[in-house]
Design a protein around this motif. Structure first.
Motif, PDB file in Angstrom:
ATOM      1  N   LEU A  95     -80.126 -33.368 -64.156  1.00 32.76           N
ATOM      2  CA  LEU A  95     -80.050 -32.395 -65.097  1.00 32.76           C
ATOM      3  C   LEU A  95     -81.384 -32.757 -66.138  1.00 32.76           C
ATOM      4  CD1 LEU A  95     -76.589 -31.646 -65.485  1.00 32.76           C
ATOM      5  CD2 LEU A  95     -78.177 -30.385 -63.796  1.00 32.76           C
ATOM      6  N   PHE A  96     -81.490 -33.840 -66.644  1.00 34.06           N
ATOM      7  CA  PHE A  96     -82.546 -33.650 -67.881  1.00 34.06           C
ATOM      8  C   PHE A  96     -84.067 -33.924 -67.162  1.00 34.06           C
ATOM      9  CE2 PHE A  96     -79.395 -35.424 -70.788  1.00 34.06           C
ATOM     10  CZ  PHE A  96     -79.686 -34.268 -71.892  1.00 34.06           C
ATOM     11  N   SER A  97     -84.020 -34.355 -65.826  1.00 37.55           N
ATOM     12  CA  SER A  97     -85.221 -34.315 -65.393  1.00 37.55           C
ATOM     13  C   SER A  97     -85.146 -32.994 -64.668  1.00 37.55           C
ATOM     14  CB  SER A  97     -85.534 -35.403 -63.956  1.00 37.55           C
ATOM     15  OG  SER A  97     -85.079 -36.327 -64.338  1.00 37.55           O
ATOM     16  N   LEU A  98     -84.486 -31.557 -64.629  1.00 41.75           N
ATOM     17  CA  LEU A  98     -84.592 -30.741 -64.201  1.00 41.75           C
ATOM     18  C   LEU A  98     -85.199 -30.060 -65.220  1.00 41.75           C
ATOM     19  CD1 LEU A  98     -84.013 -28.376 -61.621  1.00 41.75           C
ATOM     20  CD2 LEU A  98     -81.921 -28.663 -62.994  1.00 41.75           C
ATOM     21  N   LEU A  99     -84.767 -30.363 -66.573  1.00 45.18           N
ATOM     22  CA  LEU A  99     -85.010 -29.346 -67.714  1.00 45.18           C
ATOM     23  C   LEU A  99     -86.353 -29.895 -67.770  1.00 45.18           C
ATOM     24  CD1 LEU A  99     -82.158 -30.225 -69.914  1.00 45.18           C
ATOM     25  CD2 LEU A  99     -82.820 -27.344 -69.262  1.00 45.18           C
ATOM     26  N   VAL A 100     -86.796 -30.949 -67.785  1.00 40.46           N
ATOM     27  CA  VAL A 100     -87.945 -32.166 -68.228  1.00 40.46           C
ATOM     28  C   VAL A 100     -89.211 -31.116 -67.236  1.00 40.46           C
ATOM     29  CG1 VAL A 100     -89.852 -33.458 -68.050  1.00 40.46           C
ATOM     30  CG2 VAL A 100     -87.635 -33.727 -69.661  1.00 40.46           C
ATOM     31  N   ALA A 101     -88.573 -30.854 -65.874  1.00 41.91           N
ATOM     32  CA  ALA A 101     -89.249 -30.264 -65.083  1.00 41.91           C
ATOM     33  C   ALA A 101     -90.005 -28.767 -65.367  1.00 41.91           C
ATOM     34  CB  ALA A 101     -89.042 -30.275 -63.843  1.00 41.91           C
ATOM     35  N   ALA A 102     -88.464 -27.795 -65.900  1.00 39.22           N
ATOM     36  CA  ALA A 102     -88.544 -26.215 -65.965  1.00 39.22           C
ATOM     37  C   ALA A 102     -89.320 -26.526 -66.867  1.00 39.22           C
ATOM     38  CB  ALA A 102     -87.036 -26.040 -65.626  1.00 39.22           C
ATOM     39  N   SER A 103     -89.345 -26.493 -68.551  1.00 36.21           N
ATOM     40  CA  SER A 103     -89.590 -26.611 -69.219  1.00 36.21           C
ATOM     41  C   SER A 103     -91.061 -26.705 -69.419  1.00 36.21           C
ATOM     42  CB  SER A 103     -88.701 -27.385 -70.547  1.00 36.21           C
ATOM     43  OG  SER A 103     -88.992 -28.761 -70.374  1.00 36.21           O
ATOM     44  N   SER A 104     -92.156 -28.007 -69.152  1.00 34.19           N
ATOM     45  CA  SER A 104     -93.543 -27.587 -68.666  1.00 34.19           C
ATOM     46  C   SER A 104     -93.989 -26.786 -67.576  1.00 34.19           C
ATOM     47  CB  SER A 104     -92.811 -29.324 -67.588  1.00 34.19           C
ATOM     48  OG  SER A 104     -92.911 -30.723 -68.040  1.00 34.19           O
ATOM     49  N   LEU A 105     -92.958 -26.234 -67.327  1.00 32.14           N
ATOM     50  CA  LEU A 105     -93.242 -25.412 -66.203  1.00 32.14           C
ATOM     51  C   LEU A 105     -93.761 -23.835 -66.766  1.00 32.14           C
ATOM     52  CD1 LEU A 105     -92.119 -25.363 -63.032  1.00 32.14           C
ATOM     53  CD2 LEU A 105     -94.601 -25.736 -63.048  1.00 32.14           C
ATOM     54  N   GLU A 106     -92.644 -24.056 -68.064  1.00 34.38           N
ATOM     55  CA  GLU A 106     -92.739 -22.563 -68.815  1.00 34.38           C
ATOM     56  C   GLU A 106     -93.677 -22.895 -70.134  1.00 34.38           C
ATOM     57  OE1 GLU A 106     -87.442 -21.906 -68.983  1.00 34.38           O
ATOM     58  OE2 GLU A 106     -88.646 -23.413 -70.098  1.00 34.38           O
ATOM     59  N   LEU A 107     -94.318 -24.689 -70.439  1.00 41.01           N
ATOM     60  CA  LEU A 107     -94.534 -25.133 -71.517  1.00 41.01           C
ATOM     61  C   LEU A 107     -96.090 -23.587 -70.651  1.00 41.01           C
ATOM     62  CD1 LEU A 107     -96.130 -25.595 -74.139  1.00 41.01           C
ATOM     63  CD2 LEU A 107     -95.864 -27.944 -72.791  1.00 41.01           C
ATOM     64  N   VAL A 108     -96.151 -24.126 -69.552  1.00 36.67           N
ATOM     65  CA  VAL A 108     -97.726 -23.634 -69.212  1.00 36.67           C
ATOM     66  C   VAL A 108     -97.695 -21.771 -68.527  1.00 36.67           C
ATOM     67  CG1 VAL A 108     -99.346 -23.908 -66.700  1.00 36.67           C
ATOM     68  CG2 VAL A 108     -98.147 -26.212 -67.638  1.00 36.67           C
ATOM     69  N   LEU A 109     -96.724 -21.587 -68.525  1.00 31.60           N
ATOM     70  CA  LEU A 109     -97.086 -20.098 -67.734  1.00 31.60           C
ATOM     71  C   LEU A 109     -97.219 -19.525 -69.316  1.00 31.60           C
ATOM     72  CD1 LEU A 109     -94.233 -19.861 -65.453  1.00 31.60           C
ATOM     73  CD2 LEU A 109     -96.778 -19.574 -65.337  1.00 31.60           C
TER      74      LEU A 109
END
Length: 195
Positions: free
Chosen positions: A156-170
């Motif tokens: 779940l923390f890996s999922l949050l890291v991946a999702a928030s990285s994409l969010e940061l870019v977008l």
């Protein structure tokens, strides 16, 4: 691509990512799908980075971006959507901070690992391993309770890291796009006039 269409695409991409973060954070509150461990959750779960930062803060940015990609604020686009784009600039900056918050807390949660019961003591057994436990799953047996808490947290923390990285870019893309939209307007007004 004009600023309005870009804003709409970015906004529609941010909406599901923010919902993924909210769901992932909700699941972190129930290790292994059991509700009896809430008194022993790690600090990084209680900071609600996925719910607040990657979730609600980015959700506001996504909604604002979708709205900025709509028709102009004066009906048929008389101001070239500059008003909505200006709101989207501030909302995008808000989303950048939310994504950074989610990324930093989730990254720290991954590095430190979960709080769990080891030899009759509730502690963070992987805290001083600098994240090496992530590649050595034989260490995961140190955690006796909650059951399967290590793979649960890692996933779940890996999922949050991946999702928030994409969010940061977008959110960064929308910040630049909305700033251009404030100064240049929405090219769709010109496209509509040419037809």
């Amino acid at each position: 691509m004009c600023t309005g269409k870009c804003a709409r695409c970015v906004g529609l991409s941010l909406l599901p990512l923010s919902l993924v973060c909210i769901v992932a954070n909700a699941l972190l509150l129930v290790p292994n799908g059991e509700t009896g461990w809430t008194g022993h959750l790690s600090l990084h779960v209680w900071l609600m980075a996925g719910f607040l930062g990657g979730g609600l803060m980015v959700l506001c940015t996504g909604i604002s971006a979708v709205r900025a990609g709509g028709k102009g604020c004066c009906g048929a686009g008389c101001c070239g959507n500059r008003c909505r784009m200006l709101r989207s600039v501030f909302s995008s900056a808000f989303g950048v901070f939310g994504a950074i918050y989610c990324l930093s807390v989730s990254g720290a949660g991954l590095r430190i690992g979960p709080q769990c019961l080891t030899n009759r003591t509730w502690e963070y057994p992987f805290e001083n391993l600098a994240g090496t436990y992530l590649v050595n799953d034989t260490l995961w047996s140190w955690c006796l309770k909650p059951p399967r808490v290590v793979p649960w947290n890692v996933t779940l923390f890996s999922l949050l890291v991946a999702a928030s990285s994409l969010e940061l870019v977008l959110c960064g893309v929308q910040l630049v796009n909305a700033t251009l939209g404030v100064f240049c307007g929405d090219c769709r007004k010109k496209e509509g006039a040419s037809h």
